[in-house]
Write a protein that holds these residues in place. Structure first.
Motif, PDB file in Angstrom:
ATOM      1  N   GLU A 129     -39.291  50.868  31.857  1.00 53.66           N
ATOM      2  CA  GLU A 129     -39.547  49.837  32.972  1.00 53.66           C
ATOM      3  C   GLU A 129     -39.086  48.448  32.432  1.00 53.66           C
ATOM      4  N   THR A 130     -38.771  47.676  33.220  1.00 52.82           N
ATOM      5  CA  THR A 130     -38.488  46.160  32.826  1.00 52.82           C
ATOM      6  C   THR A 130     -39.640  45.261  33.458  1.00 52.82           C
ATOM      7  N   VAL A 131     -40.212  44.572  32.573  1.00 51.21           N
ATOM      8  CA  VAL A 131     -41.342  43.555  32.608  1.00 51.21           C
ATOM      9  C   VAL A 131     -41.169  42.075  32.479  1.00 51.21           C
ATOM     10  N   ASP A 132     -41.212  41.239  33.140  1.00 53.79           N
ATOM     11  CA  ASP A 132     -41.305  39.785  33.147  1.00 53.79           C
ATOM     12  C   ASP A 132     -42.615  39.475  32.432  1.00 53.79           C
ATOM     13  N   GLY A 133     -42.843  38.528  31.471  1.00 51.10           N
ATOM     14  CA  GLY A 133     -43.983  37.957  31.203  1.00 51.10           C
ATOM     15  C   GLY A 133     -43.623  37.071  29.918  1.00 51.10           C
ATOM     16  N   ILE A 134     -44.928  36.512  29.334  1.00 52.83           N
ATOM     17  CA  ILE A 134     -44.778  35.665  28.293  1.00 52.83           C
ATOM     18  C   ILE A 134     -45.319  36.558  27.055  1.00 52.83           C
ATOM     19  N   LEU A 135     -44.322  36.321  26.234  1.00 54.12           N
ATOM     20  CA  LEU A 135     -44.561  37.169  25.022  1.00 54.12           C
ATOM     21  C   LEU A 135     -45.645  36.550  23.962  1.00 54.12           C
ATOM     22  N   LEU A 136     -46.697  37.186  23.906  1.00 61.36           N
ATOM     23  CA  LEU A 136     -47.826  36.384  23.186  1.00 61.36           C
ATOM     24  C   LEU A 136     -47.791  36.812  21.718  1.00 61.36           C
ATOM     25  N   GLY A 137     -47.163  37.834  21.418  1.00 60.52           N
ATOM     26  CA  GLY A 137     -46.928  38.060  19.879  1.00 60.52           C
ATOM     27  C   GLY A 137     -46.424  39.617  19.526  1.00 60.52           C
ATOM     28  N   ILE A 138     -45.829  39.698  18.227  1.00 56.73           N
ATOM     29  CA  ILE A 138     -45.246  40.766  17.756  1.00 56.73           C
ATOM     30  C   ILE A 138     -45.801  40.971  16.452  1.00 56.73           C
ATOM     31  N   LEU A 139     -46.309  41.982  16.100  1.00 53.58           N
ATOM     32  CA  LEU A 139     -46.804  42.402  14.622  1.00 53.58           C
ATOM     33  C   LEU A 139     -45.897  43.388  14.162  1.00 53.58           C
ATOM     34  N   PRO A 140     -44.797  42.620  13.187  1.00 51.61           N
ATOM     35  CA  PRO A 140     -43.688  43.892  12.916  1.00 51.61           C
ATOM     36  C   PRO A 140     -44.352  44.893  11.842  1.00 51.61           C
ATOM     37  N   GLU A 141     -45.248  44.462  11.206  1.00 45.60           N
ATOM     38  CA  GLU A 141     -46.007  45.361  10.194  1.00 45.60           C
ATOM     39  C   GLU A 141     -46.614  46.504  10.770  1.00 45.60           C
ATOM     40  N   SER A 142     -47.269  46.183  11.832  1.00 49.01           N
ATOM     41  CA  SER A 142     -48.209  47.364  12.435  1.00 49.01           C
ATOM     42  C   SER A 142     -47.609  47.643  13.766  1.00 49.01           C
ATOM     43  N   HIS A 143     -46.379  47.252  13.812  1.00 49.43           N
ATOM     44  CA  HIS A 143     -45.581  47.643  15.160  1.00 49.43           C
ATOM     45  C   HIS A 143     -46.358  47.603  16.450  1.00 49.43           C
ATOM     46  N   GLU A 144     -46.931  46.506  16.626  1.00 49.89           N
ATOM     47  CA  GLU A 144     -47.556  46.229  17.854  1.00 49.89           C
ATOM     48  C   GLU A 144     -47.062  44.934  18.725  1.00 49.89           C
ATOM     49  N   PHE A 145     -47.195  45.031  20.135  1.00 53.67           N
ATOM     50  CA  PHE A 145     -46.792  43.682  20.743  1.00 53.67           C
ATOM     51  C   PHE A 145     -48.147  43.538  21.845  1.00 53.67           C
ATOM     52  N   GLU A 146     -47.867  42.257  22.367  1.00 51.94           N
ATOM     53  CA  GLU A 146     -48.544  41.910  23.458  1.00 51.94           C
ATOM     54  C   GLU A 146     -47.993  41.075  24.504  1.00 51.94           C
ATOM     55  N   LEU A 147     -47.932  41.449  25.716  1.00 49.04           N
ATOM     56  CA  LEU A 147     -47.095  40.535  26.732  1.00 49.04           C
ATOM     57  C   LEU A 147     -48.110  40.334  27.931  1.00 49.04           C
ATOM     58  N   LYS A 148     -47.878  39.154  28.262  1.00 45.28           N
ATOM     59  CA  LYS A 148     -48.799  38.737  29.361  1.00 45.28           C
ATOM     60  C   LYS A 148     -48.092  38.559  30.840  1.00 45.28           C
ATOM     61  N   PRO A 149     -48.162  39.565  31.783  1.00 48.71           N
ATOM     62  CA  PRO A 149     -47.222  39.228  32.690  1.00 48.71           C
ATOM     63  C   PRO A 149     -47.729  38.057  33.782  1.00 48.71           C
ATOM     64  N   PRO A 150     -46.958  37.707  34.638  1.00 51.08           N
ATOM     65  CA  PRO A 150     -47.379  36.531  35.309  1.00 51.08           C
ATOM     66  C   PRO A 150     -48.526  36.565  36.362  1.00 51.08           C
ATOM     67  N   ALA A 209     -35.858  39.857  10.814  1.00 51.75           N
ATOM     68  CA  ALA A 209     -34.573  39.557  10.205  1.00 51.75           C
ATOM     69  C   ALA A 209     -33.675  38.215  10.911  1.00 51.75           C
ATOM     70  N   ASP A 210     -34.312  37.913  11.976  1.00 49.34           N
ATOM     71  CA  ASP A 210     -33.356  36.993  12.869  1.00 49.34           C
ATOM     72  C   ASP A 210     -34.684  36.102  13.307  1.00 49.34           C
ATOM     73  N   ALA A 211     -34.440  34.734  12.600  1.00 56.32           N
ATOM     74  CA  ALA A 211     -35.519  33.788  12.962  1.00 56.32           C
ATOM     75  C   ALA A 211     -35.327  33.117  14.193  1.00 56.32           C
ATOM     76  N   ALA A 212     -33.962  33.147  14.640  1.00 56.82           N
ATOM     77  CA  ALA A 212     -33.610  32.453  15.818  1.00 56.82           C
ATOM     78  C   ALA A 212     -34.072  33.306  16.971  1.00 56.82           C
ATOM     79  N   PHE A 213     -33.854  34.646  16.813  1.00 57.37           N
ATOM     80  CA  PHE A 213     -34.447  35.442  17.755  1.00 57.37           C
ATOM     81  C   PHE A 213     -35.956  35.322  18.310  1.00 57.37           C
ATOM     82  N   LYS A 214     -36.803  35.240  17.098  1.00 62.71           N
ATOM     83  CA  LYS A 214     -38.276  34.969  17.055  1.00 62.71           C
ATOM     84  C   LYS A 214     -38.399  33.638  17.912  1.00 62.71           C
ATOM     85  N   GLU A 215     -37.867  32.374  17.415  1.00 59.68           N
ATOM     86  CA  GLU A 215     -37.789  31.176  18.047  1.00 59.68           C
ATOM     87  C   GLU A 215     -37.841  31.283  19.471  1.00 59.68           C
TER      88      GLU A 215
END
Lengths: 86, 316
Positions: free
Chosen positions: B231-252, B273-279
């Motif tokens: 699926e392709t979903v648009d939204g605001i990325l609320l956060g990623i937890l790279p250690e616990s491998h979790e994400f939250e995304l808020k659709p419009p 590894a990529d700070a710019a990607f995160k920013e």
């Protein structure tokens, strides 16, 4: 033999057939039976059981061997004499 | 030799000795009674010692019967390779699931793959079976290895999937990784199509699958389907937890429910590894590629997992 003749069943139970004591004294697994006590069919069943148990290792099925020894007081004396002179 | 298999053999021995004791006649010397009583005490001591002992390494016997087995000494080669291979796959996937926090990758190397290998150590005498064991390292483990725990838990899982009520069966499916369910499906199919029954005996768990049990397990699992959809979903990325491998995304939209799930290993690596990607992505409008894995039974949804696989800034 003298003890066997005089003490009878108690000698049997505490010396000949006492598995734990024999294990400690001789490192032997001892099970003893007076074969006159059994009917022929019971004797055959017993031989089948003990043969199945001691002929191989349970886990690996590796064959083990059997050795038959006649318990003979005269022979014991000759054996002791041989060991003593060795 | 698995502990339960050794105990099983000793218990059969015990039954024979008890029968001899019951049938021994009266005799003033009673040497036969004394002999069988001594033997019984020795068997009891061995059972007690085995019950109290515990190996830290995996050991399990797979014993087969039915059409592929001729007598107690011959078994079809093609069936054996399929059955043992599909059993090893269950173990490898179950161990990987135990070690991994995410859904297992569709392909590629599994976590803990090198620690999941079982070896044929011996044959089970008197029937057609194989003793499978883990090779103990030179430095002995103080605790049960993950592979040992996995082998025992897989026997438990197979028992539950076979015997449990529909409700428990379905809740077990919900909590089991889809690839593990797929591997159990394959194992049951191999047994069912060959007309084979099996007995699985480990150190703590044992399971007997008769022909009817194999048929029931195979049929139950045939009703289970695992599908994947991108699926392709648009939204605001609320956060990623790279250690616990979790994400939250808020659709419009104010009423839209926040999407939660796990993230792929590749994305976790890029994120850390990529700070710019995160920013560029965090708390920004993004376009997310999400894999939705659904487990259904007879069309009823049992489990739905979302894995975030890729992210890019939303098109302006």
């Amino acid at each position: 033999m003298t003890a066997w003749a005089s003490a009878g069943i108690s000698f049997w139970q505490t010396e000949i057939a006492d598995r734990d004591k024999n294990k400690q004294r001789f490192s032997l697994d001892t099970y003893a039976l007076l074969y006159e006590e059994l009917t022929p069919i019971r004797l055959i069943q017993g031989v089948i059981y003990w043969y199945g148990l001691f002929s191989h290792q349970r886990g690996t099925f590796a064959w083990k061997g059997f050795l038959a020894l006649m318990l003979d007081p005269a022979g014991d004396q000759a054996a002791l004499a041989s060991l003593g002179s060795a | 030799m698995p502990t339960l298999l050794s105990i099983e053999a000793l218990k059969a021995d015990r039954r024979y000795v008890e029968r001899q004791l019951a049938e021994v006649g009266d005799n003033p010397w009673a040497t036969a009674r004394h002999m069988w009583q001594t033997r019984l005490a020795e068997i009891d001591a061995q059972i007690a010692a085995l019950s109290a002992s515990s190996s830290n390494y995996a050991s399990v016997a797979l014993i087969f019967d039915g059409n592929p087995v001729i007598g107690s000494g011959d078994i079809r080669l093609d069936f054996t390779t399929d059955a043992l291979d599909s059993y090893q796959k269950i173990i490898s996937l179950a161990l990987a699931a135990r070690l991994s926090q995410d859904d297992l990758p569709e392909r590629g190397r599994l976590p803990g793959a090198d620690k999941s290998r079982l070896f044929i150590r011996d044959l089970v005498r008197g029937s057609m079976g194989f003793v499978l064991e883990e090779i103990a390292p030179e430095l002995h483990e103080m605790l049960p290895t993950p592979l040992k725990d996995t082998v025992e838990s897989v026997t438990q899982l197979l028992t539950t999937l076979t015997d449990a009520t529909d409700d428990v069966f379905e809740s077990t499916l919900e909590s089991t990784q889809p690839r593990v369910v797929g591997a159990v499906q394959k194992f049951a199919k191999v047994l069912h199509e060959a007309g084979a029954s099996t007995k699985i005996v480990g150190d703590q768990e044992r399971l007997t699958l008769s022909l009817a049990d194999v048929g029931r397990l195979s049929q139950r699992l045939n009703e289970v389907e695992v599908t994947e959809e991108a699926e392709t979903v648009d939204g605001i990325l609320l956060g990623i937890l790279p250690e616990s491998h979790e994400f939250e995304l808020k659709p419009p939209g104010d009423d839209a429910v926040t999407i939660k799930g796990s993230i792929s290993d590749d994305l976790a690596l890029k994120y850390t590894a990529d700070a710019a990607f995160k920013e560029r992505l965090l708390l920004q409008p993004v376009q997310a590629q999400i894999k939705v894995i659904r487990t259904t039974r007879n069309g009823k949804l049992m489990r739905e997992r979302r894995v975030l696989e890729a992210l890019e800034p939303a098109q302006a």
